[in-house]
Motif scaffolding. Structure first.
Motif: not given
Length: 660
Positions: A101-116
């Protein structure tokens, strides 16, 4: 009571996960920093949790009770060898998934990443609390936390209609299962349910045959809903493709096994006196689930959907082993029950590793090639060689080929079937070989499905013009860890079986002898033995000698000539086997089961859509009935106050009549 070291480590790890979830929520505005800080720390916490599990295998079971805002419902925790084994499973898988997940979610937008990040760690926290719960109240709160957090993870892309449908189905089945578990706990706990339903009061609960059967059916139904067993599997093929790849790996590799843990804890330990029909019932459900899952896995065109049906098949195999253990235990053959139960636990751990590896690999394919639809892929072994190598190991492991881990657990299961003639009932002794043949069929079809999975996606020519790139370093390291685990568990099964000895002692009062050294001998050397190391060395030697002989006789001088194309001068990617083309034999043989329908896609090409028979036969009529009942009930709501007063008056008259 002062808790022992394993419970301290486990509860500390869960609290750290909660803290990391909150930290990720706060740091989500900086995606790169959040991913490179939170997920690696989460991986280290997962190792701490697995360490607690290893320690619990040899430590004395202990309890911890905390008073909450409701004095009558305390938070109660425990750790023992059974929960310790599943903590190992959860911790090791979560360690690899967090690295990915360290590399996989790096391109996720900030608000979505916070929730995830918050939901991801609450999901891990919920699964850990389920394993440590020592009363019904704590267990159900943790169970619901796990279900709700995983629901929000499934609908990460909530703007898509498919994600919304998958989330609704998952939440519906999950809550039906939770309600059944609650009712089962009410029966088991009896008068102590008002004090939280301590598990110590449920252990060998004094129930008559009727109430014991009711508790068994309710809890088995509830846990089956989460395990994806037939016919409650309907949520699983939609939820896994909708969720991000790391979430799918955790749901398939860990959450499904948490449901199996619930069955072991409640249906095997709490219900001490087993009815004779429980084992055959579980075995039949497991075998039907395994065959159904693998038949539908073989005809899928989406990589993640294929893996989802494969998870159904593997959970069916675990239930077959569990049912066999119940049969042996009901007849007093505890040594054989230990063998079958060891096969179930071994396969549960194997499934966590190779299915986690394959789901993570499919996530790398999605990021690297832009799609997981197999009819758009092909030739990935050239553009993604390292991912292709790790996926090959996972494919061979899940196909049950030696010397990898999938073969070892399935071999133990077949050894348990071969000992079924020891049962005193001649009917069971005659029927169980048929069940064994069903298991062999499921394993063979699983190998067929995996050949399709790997061959179409990674071999041949590319079916599109997309730009493909290799997975990132973090993602490759996670897949490498799980690949090493698959190899280690395949080459050294005796190490795991020795670790399972305390679990079997807790469950059955005895384990089974495993000869030390290179040979795995579950019963006796005269009956059957298996040495994966010797098998691997023999296979490597044979391949090496064959290569040297062929090279010495035919390899010099080396000539390169065009490959024979079956008389076609021009080869195009469209001439390769398509996913549906590969599955044509099964589509013809099992046509009534699949109910395939032709339709055209956006480009005008013909496509086959495979229907879900359980949804068509069971859930669709139930849906119509529920809608009809709702329509009839709506007629009572006319919006007129006089009519509502009449309803109240009639209700009062009925209550007075009943009171008299």
């Amino acid at each position: 009571m002062i808790s022992c070291l394993p419970l301290d480590l486990a509860t500390g790890a869960l609290l750290l996960w909660l803290g990391l979830g909150l930290s990720g929520f706060l740091l989500g505005g900086w995606p790169t920093l959040a991913c490179r800080l939170v997920f690696p720390l989460s991986s280290m916490v997962a190792l701490l949790l697995s360490t607690a599990g290893f320690t619990a295998l040899t430590a004395t079971p202990d309890h911890l009770q905390l008073r909450g805002p409701l004095p009558a419902l305390p938070w109660s925790f425990q750790i023992d060898p059974l929960s310790g084994f599943f903590l190992i499973l959860l911790g090791l898988l979560a360690c690899a998934v967090a690295l990915f997940a360290t590399g996989y979610f790096r391109s996720l937008p900030g608000p979505a990443l916070r929730r995830l990040m918050l939901q991801y760690h609450v999901f891990l926290l919920g699964m850990g609390l389920v394993l440590l719960a020592a009363n019904a109240f704590t267990f159900l709160v943790a169970w619901e936390s796990m279900a709700l957090a995983s629901y929000f993870l499934v609908v990460t892309e909530h703007e898509k209609a498919d994600s919304q449908r998958a989330g609704f189905l998952y939440l519906l089945i999950a809550h039906l299962g939770a309600l059944a578990i609650l009712l089962g706990f009410v029966i088991l706990a009896g008068a102590t349910i008002s004090q939280g339903g301590p598990f110590s009061a449920m252990l060998h609960a004094p129930l008559n045959a009727f109430w014991a059967a009711a508790a068994f059916l309710l809890t088995f139904f509830g846990f089956s809903a989460k395990a994806g067993l037939l016919p409650l599997h309907i949520w699983l093929p939609d939820a896994h493709p909708a969720a991000p790849a790391p979430v799918s790996a955790l749901m398939s590799g860990a959450m499904l096994q948490i449901a199996f843990y619930g069955m072991l804890r409640v249906d095997f330990l709490f219900l001490g006196k087993l009815a004779m029909w429980w084992g055959p019932f579980v075995l039949v459900v497991g075998l039907a689930t395994a065959l159904f899952g693998v038949l539908f896995a073989a005809v899928q065109t989406d990589m993640k959907r294929l893996l989802a049906y494969s998870s159904i098949e593997n959970m069916g195999l675990i239930m077959v082993a569990f049912g066999l253990a119940l049969i042996f235990r009901a007849h007093g053959l505890n040594a054989l029950a230990a063998l079958a139960l060891a096969a179930a636990l071994y396969h549960a751990l194997n499934h966590a590793f190779f299915k986690g590896l394959l789901f993570l690999g499919s996530g790398s394919v999605l990021h690297g090639a832009g799609s997981v639809a197999m009819d758009r892929l092909g030739g990935l072994i050239r553009q993604m060689p390292q991912t292709a190598f790790f996926m090959l190991l996972g494919t061979l492991a899940i196909a049950g080929l030696p010397p990898l881990n999938g073969f070892a657990s399935e071999w133990l299961l077949l050894q348990a079937f071969l000992l079924s003639p020891a049962l005193p009932q001649s009917t069971l002794s005659a029927v169980l070989p048929l069940a064994a043949s069903g298991v062999v069929l499921a394993v063979a079809l699983a190998a067929y499905a995996m050949v399709k999975f790997y061959g179409i996606a990674f071999l041949g020519q590319a079916r599109g013009t997309q730009h493909v790139h290799e997975a990132r370093r973090w993602e490759r390291s996670a897949m490498a860890l799980l690949s090493v685990a698959c190899i280690f568990l395949g080459l050294f099964p005796g190490v795991l079986l020795n670790l399972l000895h305390p679990v079997l002692l807790e469950m059955l009062g005895q384990g089974f002898a495993v000869q030390q050294g290179l040979w795995l001998t579950p019963v006796s050397a005269q009956r059957a033995s298996y040495s994966p190391v010797i098998f691997f060395l023999g296979m490597a030697t044979a391949l090496g000698l064959s290569f040297l002989l062929i090279w010495s006789f035919f390899g010099r001088p080396l000539r390169r000539v065009p490959a024979w194309a079956c008389g076609f001068p021009v080869r195009t990617p469209a001439m390769q086997d398509s996913p549906m083309g590969f599955a044509q034999p099964l589509l013809r043989i099992f046509a009534p089961l699949y109910q395939a329908e032709r339709e055209t896609d956006d480009t005008g090409r013909w496509q086959l859509r495979i229907g879900e028979p359980v949804y068509r036969i069971l859930y669709k009529p139930l849906n119509h009935i529920a809608l009809w009942i709702s329509t009839q009930v709506l007629r009572l709501q006319q919006g007129r106050i006089t009519l509502y007063l009449l309803y109240s008056f009639l209700t009062l008259l009925i209550l007075l009549a009943l009171w008299r």
